[in-house]
Design an enzyme around this catalytic site. Structure first.
Site, PDB file in Angstrom:
ATOM      1  N   GLY A  37       0.791  -1.227   0.000  1.00 51.30           N
ATOM      2  CA  GLY A  37       0.000   0.000   0.000  1.00 51.30           C
ATOM      3  C   GLY A  37       0.823   1.276   0.000  1.00 51.30           C
ATOM      4  O   GLY A  37       0.287   2.359  -0.196  1.00 51.30           O
ATOM      5  N   CYS A  84     -27.629  -9.963 -16.167  1.00 56.00           N
ATOM      6  CA  CYS A  84     -27.062  -9.637 -17.477  1.00 56.00           C
ATOM      7  C   CYS A  84     -28.006 -10.132 -18.574  1.00 56.00           C
ATOM      8  O   CYS A  84     -28.444 -11.288 -18.554  1.00 56.00           O
ATOM      9  CB  CYS A  84     -25.691 -10.275 -17.651  1.00 56.00           C
ATOM     10  N   CYS A 123     -25.896 -13.173 -20.633  1.00 52.88           N
ATOM     11  CA  CYS A 123     -25.539 -14.456 -20.032  1.00 52.88           C
ATOM     12  C   CYS A 123     -26.370 -14.781 -18.798  1.00 52.88           C
ATOM     13  O   CYS A 123     -26.305 -15.883 -18.278  1.00 52.88           O
ATOM     14  CB  CYS A 123     -24.054 -14.479 -19.676  1.00 52.88           C
ATOM     15  N   CYS A 151     -22.953  -7.650 -18.983  1.00 49.72           N
ATOM     16  CA  CYS A 151     -21.687  -7.755 -18.250  1.00 49.72           C
ATOM     17  C   CYS A 151     -20.656  -6.773 -18.810  1.00 49.72           C
ATOM     18  O   CYS A 151     -20.477  -6.675 -20.025  1.00 49.72           O
ATOM     19  CB  CYS A 151     -21.093  -9.149 -18.400  1.00 49.72           C
ATOM     20  N   CYS A 186     -18.692 -12.970 -19.376  1.00 51.90           N
ATOM     21  CA  CYS A 186     -19.994 -13.104 -20.031  1.00 51.90           C
ATOM     22  C   CYS A 186     -19.969 -14.305 -20.995  1.00 51.90           C
ATOM     23  O   CYS A 186     -20.881 -15.125 -21.013  1.00 51.90           O
ATOM     24  CB  CYS A 186     -20.312 -11.819 -20.791  1.00 51.90           C
TER      25      CYS A 186
END
Lengths: 256, 278, 351
Positions: B31, B240, B243, B265, B271
Site C-alpha cells: 500500500g 445480465c 448471459c 456484463c 460473459c
C-alpha cells in the site's frame, strides 16, 4: 504534584532579531495563565513556541502525560508530538479560519479530531458534535452548514469546540476575542470562563486586553520587548503592579 | 533516417531493473507509494503508461498477456496496449482470464477469481488517496508516515451528512494491511471486495505521477467506512441480458432514444464463459 | 438480440489510415522534406529539442513532420524515443563564457566589454505580413561571432553587488533518472523548467511581472551561440569533445532587500535552453527566481512562487496526456455514478 507544562528557558530569534528572550515558567493543572503585552512584545511568539506551533531557538518543554510520566517535547518523534497535540492539546487561533477546516461542514469540523483518534461510528460522532454545538451555544440545526455561513463570533465558538471535543488537558489561545464586536466578546468570554472551569482545563491565553486577562486568568505574565517584566497572581498584579511598564498598562485601562 | 532499435518490451534493461526494484519495495511495504523514475512511453501519459511500464518490467518471453479496459478486451485503448506488447515483446496474448499470466487493467477487476500464478497490473491516474483533500505532496507524505487519516473519514462523514450514505461510487479508498490508506485506481467500488485476500499479486503503476504500489497475495484490504454505515455494494434489478449472470458488474446500454436500456456484463470474458456454461 | 460492440482493432487501423492521409494533405502539393523542416522551421525544431530534452535536430524535424506540425505531439514523440536510448554518462558542465557568441544583449548596461550584438532576432522587425524574400536578392549581413565574451553578471560580482553563483556542493540531480520529490533542490528545479512548456512558463513569468510574485527583474544578459560539449570516458580518464550544440542563456538580475543574515544585494534568476529559445530562456529565468522566494525569506503567496504548483504542472507531455485521457472510455465509473445518483434521487423522492 508535577506541573503540567514546564517551560524552561524557551527563546526564539528571527535571524538577528529577538522574538522572545529565554523564558521559564510552570503551568499547573487547571490553571489559567494570561500572557499580556502590546503587539511586538513577543507574547505570540512565546505562545507558539510553547504550544508546538513553532520551533524555539533554544530551551525545553517538559510535559506530564496522563499516566504521570514526564516527556521532553523536543525529544519526542514528530509522530508522538503530533499525537499529543491531537489528544492533549488544543490551539485557538485569533482568526478562526486558521483553525477551522473551512471547506467542510461545522459537524465535520467537530468530528475530525474524533475520527483522527479512531472514531468510526457515525452516529456517535454526530451526537458528540451536536452536544458540543449546544455547549458553545450554537443551534444544532446549523450542524451541516459551512463555517463560511457563520458569523465571526460563531466561528470562534466553533473553533473552541473543535479543540475541546477530544477533552484536551491544555488549551492555548491567541487573542481569542480579537477582531470581534464588544458585545460578542463579552458573551464569548463568559462562555470560555464557564468551559475552562467546568472542564478543569489548563489554559494559556495571549491577549493585549487586561480585561480579558482579569476575567479568565488566575496568573499573569507581562511582556515587553521580548522580556517578561512581571509575573504573579492576576488580581495582585492588577491591584499593585510593580514594574513601571505594568503600572503604565494598568493605569491606562483604569483611565478608560 | 532509421528509427531506434527496441529492446524486449520496449524499455532498456537499465530501466526495467529500476522499475523492478521499485516493485520489490512496493511488495515489501503493501500500500505504500514508491516513487520511481517513470519514463515517457510511446503512448500518452495518463493513458496507462504506469501500467505499461510495470507490465514491461514483469514480462518474460513465456508470459501470456491479457489487457482489458472497462472490463473488455476489445476497447480501443486495451487493443492499443496489447498491440504494443505484441510488437515490442512478441509475447502471446489471450482474452481468457484463466489463461493469462499477466493481466493489465484499467477500471475493472476481472469477475473470475485470480490465482497465485497471475499478476494483475492496474493503470492508475492519481495514486494519492489524500490528493483531493490535501493537494500538497510534501504534506500527504507526512500524513501517510504518521497515519494521520482522520481527514479521509471527514469526507465520508460529509457524504453521509449530506446524502444519507457514502456517496463514493468508484475510486473508493481502502486500508491495506492495517497500515496504509490507498487508492485502488478508479475501479467501481463493486470491485473493492476482490482486492482483499486475492491470490494474485496486484501491482499499481502511475506513470505521470511516477508512483508504484502493490498488494501482495493474500493481503487484507479493507474499504473505509463507519461501523453504523458499513461499506455496501451497488445492486442491479436485473441480471445480465446476455448471459444471465446475477453476480457481475453490468454496463448500461442505451438501445434507442425512447429510454430503452439493457444491462450486460462489463467483463466480456466472464460473459462468454457464463454463456458457454448454459 | 444485443451484441457487445466489437471492432476496436479495426477502428484503430482505419483511424491510422485516415491520419496518414490527413498528414500528407493534397498530394499535388510537393511533400515537405525533413531537411527543409530542419533548415527552414528551425525555431520549431529548437523548441521540440528543448522540451523533448534531446539534442538531435534530425529527430526533432522528423517528429514535427510526423506530428503534422503539432509541436506538443512532436515533443512527445521525441521524449518517447529518448526513453529507449541507453545512458552512458554525463557531459562535463558547460562554461557559457566560452561560447561562440552570435547574439548577446544586456538591458542593464549601455555598453560593456564585448559590446551588444543583436544577431538574428525578430526584435526590431515590423510585424507586417509580406512575401518572404529569397535570400539571394537580399544583401548578406556579416555574422559577428565573438569568443570568450565576459559574463555581464561577473562584472557585478567583483563588487559583491550580486550573490555569487557557486558550483553546487553535491552531485547534480537528474530528474529523468530519479523520481522527483519536494521540496526540490534548485538544480532539479532548473532541469524541470528547462523541459517545461514554453506557454505555461511564459504565462507564469508574465504573472510575476504583473505583481503576482514580483521579482524586480533586469535582463542582465541574454546570449546565443555555439558551445562544445565535453565528456570524460571512463576508459580514457580525460576530457574529449563530443560535439557542439547551440544554446540560449538568460541571466536575470533581481532586486533583493536583504534579510537578517544577508545584506542587500542583487540576486540571480537563470535560464538555459537548447537551440534558440529566447522567450523560453527568459521565462525560465524569471520563474527560477520567483521559486527562490522562500529560500530568500520573501513573502510567498502567488502561483509562480509555489514550487509544487509550478513544477508539477509545467510538463506539457504530462499535461496533454492527462487532459486528453478524458477521451478514453469511462463507462464503468460513469455507470457507478448513474446507479448512485438514481438511488439518491429515489431516496429524496421517497422522503
Amino acid at each position: 504534584m508535577n506541573s503540567l507544562l514546564s517551560v524552561s528557558n524557551i527563546a526564539k530569534n528571527y535571524g538577528d532579531r529577538v522574538g522572545c528572550h529565554a523564558t521559564s515558567f510552570d503551568l499547573w493543572p487547571g490553571e489559567v495563565m494570561a500572557i499580556v503585552g502590546e503587539s511586538g512584545s513577543g507574547k505570540t511568539t512565546l505562545l507558539k513556541c510553547i504550544s508546538g506551533q513553532m520551533e524555539a531557538s533554544s530551551g525545553t518543554l517538559g510535559y506530564t502525560k496522563r499516566d504521570g510520566s514526564i516527556v521532553v517535547l523536543q525529544e519526542l518523534s514528530e509522530a508522538e508530538r503530533r499525537f499529543l497535540m491531537r489528544t492533549d492539546w488544543g490551539f485557538v487561533h485569533q482568526d478562526a479560519r486558521d483553525g477551522l477546516r473551512m471547506g467542510v461542514s461545522a459537524g465535520a469540523n467537530l468530528g475530525e479530531r474524533l475520527m483522527a483518534l479512531g472514531g468510526r461510528h457515525y452516529g456517535r460522532i454526530r451526537s458528540s458534535a451536536e452536544d458540543w454545538l449546544q455547549r458553545v451555544e450554537i443551534s444544532t440545526d446549523r450542524i451541516d452548514d459551512s463555517p463560511w455561513s457563520y458569523s465571526g463570533g460563531m466561528r470562534q465558538r466553533l473553533q473552541i469546540a473543535r479543540n475541546l471535543v477530544t477533552a484536551p488537558r491544555i488549551i492555548f489561545m491567541d487573542e481569542p476575542t480579537g477582531g470581534l464586536d464588544v458585545s460578542v466578546q463579552a458573551r464569548l468570554l463568559d462562555l470560555m470562563r464557564g468551559l475552562v472551569r467546568n472542564l478543569g482545563l489548563a489554559a494559556v491565553i495571549v491577549t493585549h486586553d487586561l480585561a480579558v486577562a482579569r476575567l479568565l486568568s488566575t496568573r499573569m505574565m507581562v511582556m515587553q520587548g521580548g522580556n517578561v517584566v512581571e509575573t504573579g497572581l492576576t488580581d495582585q498584579i492588577l491591584e499593585d503592579p510593580q514594574a513601571p511598564y505594568t503600572q503604565l498598562l494598568v493605569s491606562s485601562i483604569l483611565l478608560v | 533516417m532509421s528509427g531506434p532499435v527496441y529492446n524486449f518490451a520496449y524499455l532498456n534493461e537499465q530501466t526495467k531493473r529500476m522499475i523492478r526494484r521499485a516493485i520489490l519495495k512496493a511488495v515489501a511495504i503493501p500500500g505504500y507509494q514508491v516513487p520511481f523514475a517513470a519514463r515517457e512511453m510511446p503512448m500518452p501519459l495518463g493513458w496507462g503508461t504506469g501500467g505499461v511500464q510495470v507490465t514491461a518490467a514483469c514480462l518474460t518471453q513465456d508470459d501470456i498477456l491479457k489487457v482489458i479496459d472497462q472490463g473488455a478486451d476489445d476497447t480501443t485503448n486495451a487493443v492499443s496496449i496489447r498491440k504494443f506488447f505484441v510488437k515490442t515483446a512478441g509475447i502471446a496474448t489471450t482474452d481468457v482470464t484463466d489463461d493469462a499470466t499477466i493481466i493489465q487493467t484499467r477500471h475493472r477487476i476481472p469477475e473470475t477469481p485470480l490465482n497465485e500464478n497471475q499478476i494483475l497490473v492496474y493503470q492508475v491516474p492519481i495514486p494519492e488517496p489524500l490528493r483531493f483533500l490535501e493537494p500538497r505532496e510534501t504534506e500527504t507524505r507526512k500524513m501517510h508516515a504518521l497515519e494521520e487519516y482522520g481527514v479521509m473519514h471527514v469526507k465520508l462523514y460529509e457524504d453521509i451528512a449530506r446524502f444519507g450514505e457514502i456517496a463514493t461510487a468508484y475510486d473508493y479508498p481502502a486500508l491495506v494491511n492495517d497500515r496504509y490508506v490507498f487508492d485502488p485506481s478508479p475501479i467501481p467500488k463493486f470491485d473493492n471486495p476482490k482486492l482483499n485476500n486475492s491470490a494474485a499479486l496486484q501491482l499499481f503503476g502511475a506513470g505521470r505521477e511516477k508512483r508504484i504500489y502493490a498488494i501482495p497475495p493474500h493481503t487484507k484490504v479493507k474499504s473505509l467506512d463507519f461501523e453504523d454505515f458499513p461499506f455496501s455494494l451497488p445492486k442491479w434489478d436485473k441480471p445480465c441480458a446476455i448471459c444471465g449472470s446475477q453476480t457481475s458488474y453490468l454496463d448500461e446500454i442505451v438501445m434507442d432514444d425512447q429510454g430503452g436500456r439493457m444491462f450486460v456484463c462489463s467483463d466480456t470474458d466472464h460473459c462468454r464463459k457464463t454463456q458457454a456454461l448454459k | 438480440m444485443y451484441v457487445a460492440v466489437k471492432g476496436g482493432e479495426k477502428a484503430i487501423d482505419a483511424a491510422h489510415q485516415l491520419l496518414a492521409e490527413a498528414r500528407r494533405g493534397d498530394v499535388s502539393v510537393p511533400e515537405i522534406s525533413i531537411r527543409q523542416i530542419e533548415e527552414q522551421l528551425s525555431l520549431a525544431v529548437d523548441r521540440v529539442m528543448n522540451e523533448g530534452s534531446l539534442y538531435d535536430r534530425g529527430f526533432a524535424s522528423l517528429a514535427i513532420k510526423q506530428s503534422r506540425g503539432d509541436l506538443i505531439e512532436a515533443i512527445f514523440l521525441v521524449r518517447a524515443a529518448r526513453t529507449t536510448l541507453a545512458r552512458f554518462g554525463y557531459a562535463e558542465p558547460l562554461d557559457t563564457a566560452k561560447m561562440q557568441t552570435r547574439r548577446r544583449i544586456s538591458a542593464a548596461f549601455k555598453d560593456l566589454p564585448g559590446g551588444q550584438i543583436l544577431g538574428p532576432t525578430f526584435d526590431y522587425t515590423h510585424r507586417l505580413l509580406e512575401e518572404v524574400m529569397p535570400l539571394e536578392a537580399a544583401q548578406l549581413a556579416d555574422q559577428l561571432v565573438v569568443e570568450n565574451m565576459p559574463k555581464v553578471l561577473g562584472l557585478l560580482g567583483d563588487e559583491g553587488l550580486i550573490e555569487p553563483a557557486l558550483p553546487s556542493a553535491t552531485t547534480v540531480g537528474d530528474i529523468t533518472q530519479d523520481p522527483p520529490s519536494f521540496p526540490m533542490p534548485r538544480d532539479e528545479r532548473l532541469q524541470s523548467l528547462a523541459r517545461g512548456d514554453e506557454g505555461f512558463l511564459l504565462s507564469l513569468a508574465y504573472s510575476s511581472q504583473r505583481g503576482f510574485g514580483r521579482t524586480h527583474p533586469f535582463a542582465g544578459e541574454i546570449r546565443l551561440g555555439e558551445i562544445e560539449v565535453s565528456f570524460v570516458p571512463e576508459e580514457l580518464g580525460f576530457e574529449i569533445v563530443i560535439g557542439e550544440i547551440t544554446v540560449t542563456e538568460c541571466e536575470m538580475i533581481n532586486q533583493f532587500k536583504g534579510s537578517a543574515d544577508v545584506p542587500p544585494q542583487f540576486t540571480r534568476g537563470y535560464g538555459l535552453t537548447f537551440g534558440h529559445c529566447e522567450r523560453k530562456a527568459m521565462s525560465v529565468a524569471l520563474v527560477d527566481r520567483a521559486l527562490r522566494s522562500a529560500e530568500l525569506g520573501e513573502e510567498v503567496g502567488s502561483p509562480v512562487q509555489d514550487e509544487e504548483f509550478v513544477i508539477s504542472h509545467s510538463d506539457n507531455v504530462q499535461a496533454t496526456g492527462f487532459v486528453e485521457h478524458l477521451k478514453l472510455p469511462h463507462y464503468v465509473d460513469f455507470q457507478s455514478e448513474l446507479i448512485l445518483l438514481r438511488n439518491l434521487r429515489k431516496e429524496k423522492a421517497a422522503e
